[in-house]
Scaffold this motif. Sequence first.
Motif, short mmCIF file in Angstrom:
data_model
loop_
_atom_site.label_atom_id
_atom_site.label_comp_id
_atom_site.label_asym_id
_atom_site.label_seq_id
_atom_site.Cartn_x
_atom_site.Cartn_y
_atom_site.Cartn_z
N GLU A 74 0.87 -1.19 0.00
CA GLU A 74 0.00 0.00 0.00
C GLU A 74 0.90 1.24 0.00
N ASP A 102 -3.16 -2.72 -2.59
CA ASP A 102 -3.97 -1.65 -3.17
C ASP A 102 -3.90 -1.80 -4.69
N THR A 162 -9.06 -1.30 -2.15
CA THR A 162 -8.94 -0.20 -3.10
C THR A 162 -10.07 0.81 -3.00
N THR A 163 -9.82 1.98 -3.58
CA THR A 163 -10.90 2.97 -3.67
C THR A 163 -11.79 2.70 -4.89
N GLU A 164 -11.33 1.84 -5.79
CA GLU A 164 -12.08 1.57 -7.04
C GLU A 164 -13.30 0.70 -6.73
N GLY A 165 -14.46 1.31 -6.76
CA GLY A 165 -15.66 0.58 -6.36
C GLY A 165 -16.51 0.08 -7.50
N THR A 204 -13.51 -2.55 -0.75
CA THR A 204 -13.36 -1.15 -1.15
C THR A 204 -13.14 -0.26 0.07
N LYS A 205 -12.40 0.81 -0.16
CA LYS A 205 -12.17 1.82 0.89
C LYS A 205 -13.36 2.77 0.91
N PRO A 206 -13.64 3.39 2.00
CA PRO A 206 -12.97 3.28 3.30
C PRO A 206 -13.23 1.91 3.93
N ILE A 207 -12.23 1.39 4.61
CA ILE A 207 -12.37 0.05 5.16
C ILE A 207 -12.90 0.10 6.59
N GLN A 259 -8.94 8.01 1.63
CA GLN A 259 -8.85 6.64 2.15
C GLN A 259 -9.76 6.39 3.35
N PHE A 260 -9.90 7.40 4.21
CA PHE A 260 -10.66 7.17 5.44
C PHE A 260 -12.12 7.58 5.32
N LEU A 282 -16.87 8.64 -3.12
CA LEU A 282 -16.58 7.48 -3.97
C LEU A 282 -17.88 6.73 -4.29
N GLU A 283 -17.85 6.01 -5.40
CA GLU A 283 -19.05 5.33 -5.88
C GLU A 283 -19.68 4.44 -4.81
N GLN A 284 -18.81 3.74 -4.05
CA GLN A 284 -19.32 2.78 -3.07
C GLN A 284 -19.75 3.43 -1.76
#
Lengths: 125, 280
Positions: A10, A55, A85-88, A106-109, B144-145, B233-235
């Motif tokens: 990461e 990541d 990852t941030t890629e959702g 996916t992030k946020p975790i 990220q967070f 973000l999308e999710q």
Amino acid sequence: MAQYTCLVVEDSPMMRQLIVFALGRIRHLDVVEADDGVDGLKKLSAGKFDLVITDINMPIMDGLKLVKRIRTDAVHRDVPIMIITTEGAAEDRQRALQLGANAYITKPIQAPQVISKVKELLNIP
Amino acid sequence: MTAKDDPKTDPDDFLNLAAKREEFLETFFRKGAELTDQLLQELQVFRERIAALEEENNDLRLQLASDDAIRDLLTRVRELEEERQSLRQSTTDMVGEHNNYTARFAEMERELDQMANLYVASFQLHATLDAAEVLSVIEQMLVQFIGAAEFAIFLRREHAPHPVLQPVHVFHCDRIRGVTIDWNDGPIGEAAATQVNYIAAPADAQRHGLPIACIPMIFGRDAIGVIVIYKLLEQKTDFVDIDFELFKLLAQHSAAAIVGAGLLARCGNVPDSLNSFASL
């Protein structure tokens, strides 16, 4: 004494620290950290790992290339790989799984989610 | 005088008498035999009746014993039923307690998760005195967070008669570059002026191209800028508890980190850490 060793690849120090923090709650699990895909490959070649967490978006070598490389590696080709990852998007997930990733988060975790998935991949009750 | 001569002992009469006696005796014995037969039959009936009564008596005794056994069994069943109810209640209590522990454990997990996030964010935010790195850490926190896909960091610029806000770090929203926002104007300016977080419903705000969140960065009594999130973000569909804690942390710590890095940059050079501490 550690029974399992996990490699965390990461580029974000914050996210890496958070993942390592979460993994620290799993007993008998040692964690090795890497900054990017190339660093990850170097660490892989120097040891034996039971799990790789990576990541996708990273400089030098991204996570998907790393997955491809691991799947052709003689020693680690069967090691479970988890993507964080941030890629959702669904197509990103599909692509990663097609390349050989075993799990995609996916992030946020959330730490419990990561811990649960790691335990599942390592068959830890 | 012979019997023949005696009129009272007439031979015919004698013969008749003998016959009658014979007949009487025969009748007597026959009736006696019949009576005996009848008595024997009645005796047999009585014997059978006695046997039947004895059998009935035995049955009744058995039934009585059986009734006692049933009574005992019913008592036992009642006791067992009470025991079962008690165990059931205990099990219910234990399940309730277990669920309570599970819920508390999950709650502690959530809190631990939040604390880990806050600890890491705070640690990283204060791990550098380089302005660019501080902005990079804020960026990582947001992406990220929190799960921000588009955001900008506005800093306060002194401008007569009121200060203004200008973006110094833009992430995936180039349309914001070069924008100047008046103090107290719109959600961004108001967040700076009031020092109160502005948080909108993400779906509605994104649909109308409005900021989703405006977090004033407060140093001392002043807001030195505002972190503005335009898209998630999308999710990520909505903010969760930890996001609000991170917003608080960003509001209180990011300003200090930026100001500290700015002051150090103004010094022109970074002092040797050990020497600078020794002079304290």
